[in-house]
Design an enzyme around this catalytic site. Structure first.
Site, PDB file in Angstrom:
ATOM      1  N   CYS A 173       3.013  -4.882   6.688  1.00  0.00           N
ATOM      2  CA  CYS A 173       2.794  -4.600   5.269  1.00  0.00           C
ATOM      3  C   CYS A 173       4.041  -4.029   4.603  1.00  0.00           C
ATOM      4  O   CYS A 173       5.012  -3.681   5.257  1.00  0.00           O
ATOM      5  CB  CYS A 173       1.646  -3.605   5.120  1.00  0.00           C
ATOM      6  SG  CYS A 173       0.066  -4.222   5.725  1.00  0.00           S
ATOM      7  N   HIS A 219       0.824  -1.213   0.000  1.00  0.00           N
ATOM      8  CA  HIS A 219       0.000   0.000   0.000  1.00  0.00           C
ATOM      9  C   HIS A 219       0.850   1.251   0.000  1.00  0.00           C
ATOM     10  O   HIS A 219       2.068   1.209   0.160  1.00  0.00           O
ATOM     11  CB  HIS A 219      -0.931   0.001   1.225  1.00  0.00           C
ATOM     12  CG  HIS A 219      -0.203   0.021   2.530  1.00  0.00           C
ATOM     13  ND1 HIS A 219       0.300   1.177   3.094  1.00  0.00           N
ATOM     14  CD2 HIS A 219       0.119  -0.977   3.395  1.00  0.00           C
ATOM     15  CE1 HIS A 219       0.882   0.891   4.243  1.00  0.00           C
ATOM     16  NE2 HIS A 219       0.798  -0.419   4.454  1.00  0.00           N
TER      17      HIS A 219
END
Length: 193
Positions: free
Chosen positions: A169, A153
Site C-alpha cells: 500500500c 491509507h
C-alpha cells in the site's frame, strides 16, 4: 604543540551518545507526531520529483493521484486543476510487493478495519484481524483502489513515512490522509509509478 589524543573515555562517551541520541529522537517522534510530520516534509521536499499530470493522464477527470514510489511522494490534482498537493508517503518494501499502473479510488472509509491477505498470513502467521483504533495499520482513513488489497491509507507509525515499509500500500501521515480523503472523490484516477 597541543596534540589531541583519543582516550578510552572519549570512545565510551561517543558510543553512549550513538545509542542514546537515536532513542531520544524516537521518543520525541512518538510524543510530537505533528511536529515530526512538518519537519519531515521540510527536510524532504527537495527530494520529491516534480511531475506534471499531463505526462501521466489524458485529462484530470474527477481528480488525479500520482503515487511515485521512487521519490516516495503522492501528488494530487483536483478535477478542475485549481488544487495541487504533494504528500510524503511510505511505499512497498520490495519490488515484488509493488504494483504499478492505472486504477482508481473505488471506496473510502473513515476508521477502517484491517484483515491480512492470504499471502500476508502465509508470511506472517501471527497477523490477525484488527478493528479500527491506534494499533490498526491503516490509520484513521483509507481509500481503496480498484486492485484488490491495495489501499492509500494513514498510519499511526510515523517512522514508516519516507521509507520502504509497506506490504504493497501507499501510506501517509494520518493528518495527510484525512486532508486528502476530504478532497478526493470516488472515481479519482490513480497511477502508481
Amino acid at each position: 604543540m597541543n596534540k589531541k589524543t583519543i582516550t578510552r573515555r572519549h570512545l565510551l562517551g561517543a558510543a553512549a551518545a550513538a545509542v542514546v541520541l537515536p532513542a531520544t529522537a524516537r521518543a520525541q517522534m512518538a510524543l510530537q507526531p505533528a511536529e515530526v510530520e512538518d519537519d519531515f516534509t521540510r527536510r524532504n521536499v527537495s527530494s520529491f520529483a516534480a511531475h506534471d499530470w499531463r505526462d501521466h493522464f489524458s485529462d484530470l477527470g474527477k481528480g488525479t493521484i500520482l503515487a511515485d514510489t521512487v521519490s516516495r511522494a503522492l501528488h494530487y490534482w483536483s478535477g478542475d486543476g485549481s488544487d495541487y498537493r504533494i504528500y510524503p508517503t511510505s511505499v512497498p518494501k520490495t519490488e515484488e510487493l509493488t504494483k504499478r499502473g492505472y486504477t482508481e479510488i473505488v471506496r473510502k472509509k473513515v476508521g477502517p478495519d484491517w484483515t491480512p491477505t492470504a499471502s500476508q498470513r502465509e508470511r506472517f502467521p501471527d497477523w490477525k484481524y484488527m478493528p479500527p483504533g491506534p494499533d490498526n495499520p491503516l490509520g484513521t482513513h483509507a481509500m481503496y483502489l480498484g486492485w484488490p488489497a491495495y489501499v492509500i491509507h494513514g498510519t499511526h507509525d510515523t517512522r514508516k513515512i519516507g521509507r520502504r515499509s509497506s506490504d504493497g500500500c501507499i501510506g501517509l501521515f494520518n493528518s495527510s490522509i484525512a486532508e486528502l480523503f476530504e478532497i478526493t472523490p470516488i472515481g479519482t484516477q490513480v497511477r502508481l509509478i
